[in-house]
Design a protein around this motif. Structure first.
Motif, PDB file in Angstrom:
ATOM      1  N   LEU D  37       0.839  -1.206   0.000  1.00 21.59           N
ATOM      2  CA  LEU D  37       0.000   0.000   0.000  1.00 21.59           C
ATOM      3  C   LEU D  37       0.874   1.256   0.000  1.00 21.59           C
ATOM      4  O   LEU D  37       0.653   2.196  -0.764  1.00 21.59           O
ATOM      5  CB  LEU D  37      -0.906  -0.026   1.243  1.00 21.59           C
ATOM      6  CG  LEU D  37      -1.734   1.214   1.543  1.00 21.59           C
ATOM      7  CD1 LEU D  37      -2.706   1.526   0.416  1.00 21.59           C
ATOM      8  CD2 LEU D  37      -2.503   1.045   2.860  1.00 21.59           C
ATOM      9  N   LEU D  38       1.888   1.236   0.845  1.00 21.98           N
ATOM     10  CA  LEU D  38       2.793   2.390   0.937  1.00 21.98           C
ATOM     11  C   LEU D  38       3.515   2.633  -0.389  1.00 21.98           C
ATOM     12  O   LEU D  38       3.830   3.780  -0.739  1.00 21.98           O
ATOM     13  CB  LEU D  38       3.814   2.137   2.057  1.00 21.98           C
ATOM     14  CG  LEU D  38       4.671   3.307   2.523  1.00 21.98           C
ATOM     15  CD1 LEU D  38       3.806   4.427   3.104  1.00 21.98           C
ATOM     16  CD2 LEU D  38       5.698   2.847   3.569  1.00 21.98           C
ATOM     17  N   GLU D  39       3.767   1.558  -1.121  1.00 19.08           N
ATOM     18  CA  GLU D  39       4.479   1.693  -2.400  1.00 19.08           C
ATOM     19  C   GLU D  39       3.714   2.589  -3.383  1.00 19.08           C
ATOM     20  O   GLU D  39       4.322   3.222  -4.255  1.00 19.08           O
ATOM     21  CB  GLU D  39       4.715   0.300  -3.025  1.00 19.08           C
ATOM     22  CG  GLU D  39       5.787   0.324  -4.103  1.00 19.08           C
ATOM     23  CD  GLU D  39       6.046  -1.050  -4.728  1.00 19.08           C
ATOM     24  OE1 GLU D  39       5.531  -2.067  -4.197  1.00 19.08           O
ATOM     25  OE2 GLU D  39       6.764  -1.105  -5.743  1.00 19.08           O
ATOM     26  N   PHE D  41       2.613   5.299  -2.774  1.00 22.04           N
ATOM     27  CA  PHE D  41       2.971   6.683  -2.445  1.00 22.04           C
ATOM     28  C   PHE D  41       4.487   6.855  -2.301  1.00 22.04           C
ATOM     29  O   PHE D  41       4.944   7.820  -1.707  1.00 22.04           O
ATOM     30  CB  PHE D  41       2.295   7.089  -1.122  1.00 22.04           C
ATOM     31  CG  PHE D  41       0.805   6.928  -1.109  1.00 22.04           C
ATOM     32  CD1 PHE D  41      -0.020   7.934  -1.581  1.00 22.04           C
ATOM     33  CD2 PHE D  41       0.222   5.753  -0.644  1.00 22.04           C
ATOM     34  CE1 PHE D  41      -1.402   7.785  -1.572  1.00 22.04           C
ATOM     35  CE2 PHE D  41      -1.168   5.593  -0.626  1.00 22.04           C
ATOM     36  CZ  PHE D  41      -1.972   6.608  -1.094  1.00 22.04           C
ATOM     37  N   GLN D  42       5.262   5.895  -2.850  1.00 17.90           N
ATOM     38  CA  GLN D  42       6.709   5.874  -2.572  1.00 17.90           C
ATOM     39  C   GLN D  42       7.427   7.169  -2.967  1.00 17.90           C
ATOM     40  O   GLN D  42       8.185   7.715  -2.186  1.00 17.90           O
ATOM     41  CB  GLN D  42       7.356   4.681  -3.289  1.00 17.90           C
ATOM     42  CG  GLN D  42       8.839   4.489  -2.949  1.00 17.90           C
ATOM     43  CD  GLN D  42       9.378   3.162  -3.488  1.00 17.90           C
ATOM     44  OE1 GLN D  42       8.748   2.516  -4.330  1.00 17.90           O
ATOM     45  NE2 GLN D  42      10.532   2.744  -3.001  1.00 17.90           N
ATOM     46  N   TRP D  43       7.203   7.635  -4.161  1.00 17.69           N
ATOM     47  CA  TRP D  43       7.959   8.801  -4.654  1.00 17.69           C
ATOM     48  C   TRP D  43       7.124  10.050  -4.778  1.00 17.69           C
ATOM     49  O   TRP D  43       7.616  11.109  -5.149  1.00 17.69           O
ATOM     50  CB  TRP D  43       8.614   8.484  -6.006  1.00 17.69           C
ATOM     51  CG  TRP D  43       9.462   7.265  -5.953  1.00 17.69           C
ATOM     52  CD1 TRP D  43       9.314   6.117  -6.678  1.00 17.69           C
ATOM     53  CD2 TRP D  43      10.609   7.052  -5.114  1.00 17.69           C
ATOM     54  NE1 TRP D  43      10.267   5.215  -6.334  1.00 17.69           N
ATOM     55  CE2 TRP D  43      11.084   5.750  -5.383  1.00 17.69           C
ATOM     56  CE3 TRP D  43      11.270   7.825  -4.145  1.00 17.69           C
ATOM     57  CZ2 TRP D  43      12.198   5.206  -4.724  1.00 17.69           C
ATOM     58  CZ3 TRP D  43      12.372   7.277  -3.491  1.00 17.69           C
ATOM     59  CH2 TRP D  43      12.809   5.994  -3.790  1.00 17.69           C
ATOM     60  N   ASN D  44       5.834   9.911  -4.513  1.00 18.34           N
ATOM     61  CA  ASN D  44       4.962  11.053  -4.724  1.00 18.34           C
ATOM     62  C   ASN D  44       3.770  10.915  -3.793  1.00 18.34           C
ATOM     63  O   ASN D  44       3.018   9.950  -3.878  1.00 18.34           O
ATOM     64  CB  ASN D  44       4.486  11.071  -6.188  1.00 18.34           C
ATOM     65  CG  ASN D  44       3.900  12.406  -6.554  1.00 18.34           C
ATOM     66  OD1 ASN D  44       3.101  12.968  -5.811  1.00 18.34           O
ATOM     67  ND2 ASN D  44       4.310  12.923  -7.698  1.00 18.34           N
ATOM     68  N   ASP D  45       3.605  11.884  -2.917  1.00 17.68           N
ATOM     69  CA  ASP D  45       2.518  11.786  -1.938  1.00 17.68           C
ATOM     70  C   ASP D  45       1.151  12.056  -2.553  1.00 17.68           C
ATOM     71  O   ASP D  45       0.143  11.474  -2.140  1.00 17.68           O
ATOM     72  CB  ASP D  45       2.743  12.798  -0.805  1.00 17.68           C
ATOM     73  CG  ASP D  45       3.634  12.227   0.274  1.00 17.68           C
ATOM     74  OD1 ASP D  45       4.304  11.212   0.011  1.00 17.68           O
ATOM     75  OD2 ASP D  45       3.667  12.786   1.375  1.00 17.68           O
ATOM     76  N   TYR D  48      -1.379   9.529  -6.941  1.00 13.93           N
ATOM     77  CA  TYR D  48      -1.404   8.072  -6.743  1.00 13.93           C
ATOM     78  C   TYR D  48      -2.483   7.438  -7.621  1.00 13.93           C
ATOM     79  O   TYR D  48      -3.415   8.107  -8.089  1.00 13.93           O
ATOM     80  CB  TYR D  48      -1.661   7.752  -5.273  1.00 13.93           C
ATOM     81  CG  TYR D  48      -2.858   8.471  -4.704  1.00 13.93           C
ATOM     82  CD1 TYR D  48      -4.130   7.948  -4.820  1.00 13.93           C
ATOM     83  CD2 TYR D  48      -2.704   9.702  -4.078  1.00 13.93           C
ATOM     84  CE1 TYR D  48      -5.224   8.616  -4.329  1.00 13.93           C
ATOM     85  CE2 TYR D  48      -3.803  10.391  -3.586  1.00 13.93           C
ATOM     86  CZ  TYR D  48      -5.062   9.845  -3.719  1.00 13.93           C
ATOM     87  OH  TYR D  48      -6.150  10.520  -3.243  1.00 13.93           O
ATOM     88  N   LYS D  50      -5.502   5.529  -7.672  1.00 12.74           N
ATOM     89  CA  LYS D  50      -6.546   5.246  -6.669  1.00 12.74           C
ATOM     90  C   LYS D  50      -6.994   3.777  -6.714  1.00 12.74           C
ATOM     91  O   LYS D  50      -7.209   3.158  -5.670  1.00 12.74           O
ATOM     92  CB  LYS D  50      -7.756   6.160  -6.907  1.00 12.74           C
ATOM     93  CG  LYS D  50      -8.850   5.993  -5.850  1.00 12.74           C
ATOM     94  CD  LYS D  50     -10.011   6.961  -6.078  1.00 12.74           C
ATOM     95  CE  LYS D  50     -11.224   6.549  -5.246  1.00 12.74           C
ATOM     96  NZ  LYS D  50     -12.365   7.472  -5.431  1.00 12.74           N
ATOM     97  N   VAL D  53      -4.424   1.713  -4.953  1.00 14.03           N
ATOM     98  CA  VAL D  53      -4.500   1.965  -3.508  1.00 14.03           C
ATOM     99  C   VAL D  53      -5.642   1.140  -2.902  1.00 14.03           C
ATOM    100  O   VAL D  53      -5.480   0.493  -1.866  1.00 14.03           O
ATOM    101  CB  VAL D  53      -4.711   3.472  -3.221  1.00 14.03           C
ATOM    102  CG1 VAL D  53      -5.012   3.713  -1.736  1.00 14.03           C
ATOM    103  CG2 VAL D  53      -3.481   4.278  -3.634  1.00 14.03           C
TER     104      VAL D  53
END
Lengths: 105, 105, 105, 105
Positions: D37-39, D41-45, D48, D50, D53
């Motif tokens: 899940l975190l991946e 948002f790895q390089w960009n908050d 994403y 959706k 996610v």
């Protein structure tokens, strides 16, 4: 690094903790400590406590050293081998300035 | 280790990836890779693919090296400092052969 | 579950915490809490503090509820859709009694 | 939610996977999926996928449901109990608009 590795291994040996350090438990420990590291950035990406970050980062690598030791591999060697592999997955001309995963390049 | 660190930093520089490597993003990356490392032990603690474990472990430490570099700290130094701190939290006489957390010793 | 969801969202609203709850920060929070959950099993798989496990599990799902709410999706719906997808990845005849990943089936 | 829980448990039962689902293995699985899940948002908050996610979030909660089932606890109950506990740790007047941890309030 050899000195650090020796100190990390000695710390464990002095406490007779080797019995708890199966590869699986060390992998869990790395994940647990990386969660604590991430907590330094939980609500704010840019405003972090550098000292706390360093402590949590040290914990992550401490367990990484123990896992490499347990597997009888040299940490430097496996990093260099992975870099070699990654340089094929991410050729400079395709990945320069680009954060995409290799599966999407 | 200095050579490894130089190779890791050069890999990033060649690809112009420094722009993505904020401390927060590197902390996320360490957590992501530690999840992949843990996946090697997801359903079975004792029967793991050693080669895959080494690759995932290398990824974790690769990002740890980048984070230390970004923070301008020496990885060996912060590990030795943390060991010093841990040796006070876990005195040998109290923690020998005991996996309890320091808060419960 | 609707009541629980309402209570979780109200808790956040009462504290004016919505400003901190970007999807990325909630994803980080889920990872952090899942690390704390894992800590309950760090050195011993079978001997855990059930009450503590429940607290950490609640924290994980609490943030999962907030992330679903933030994304305007229904948690039940996305789980049912993922089950549907997984049932194709893992057909019963191939995966029965088998913990292999779908990529290796 | 009862329907979803029944579907999740049936999915596992149909595949005879209960044998792999010790509480420790389910806790590992939650950590692994939260890394995926975190991946997102790895390089960009902020930018994403959706749909991706939602899939990873579903995986996290899927394992959370299985862990609650394995522990014979009701997920809704433990969340409500944890909210009650958190409301004491984070009284509105101290924590409103404030992301500090309760230990620092």
């Amino acid at each position: 690094m050899e000195q650090v590795k020796a100190a990390v291994v000695k710390f464990t040996k002095d406490r007779d903790w080797d019995q708890f350090h199966s590869p699986a438990n060390l992998a869990k420990s790395i994940a647990i400590e990386s969660g604590e590291l991430l907590e330094c950035f939980q609500w704010n990406d840019g405003n972090y406590d550098k000292e706390q970050v360093c402590k949590e980062l040290a914990d992550v690598v401490n367990y990484a050293i123990l896992l490499a030791d347990k597997l009888n591999v040299n940490l430097e060697d496996i990093i260099m081998e992975k870099l070699e592999e990654n340089s094929k997955k991410y050729p400079v001309n395709k990945s320069k300035g680009n954060s995409k995963k290799y599966t999407e390049l």
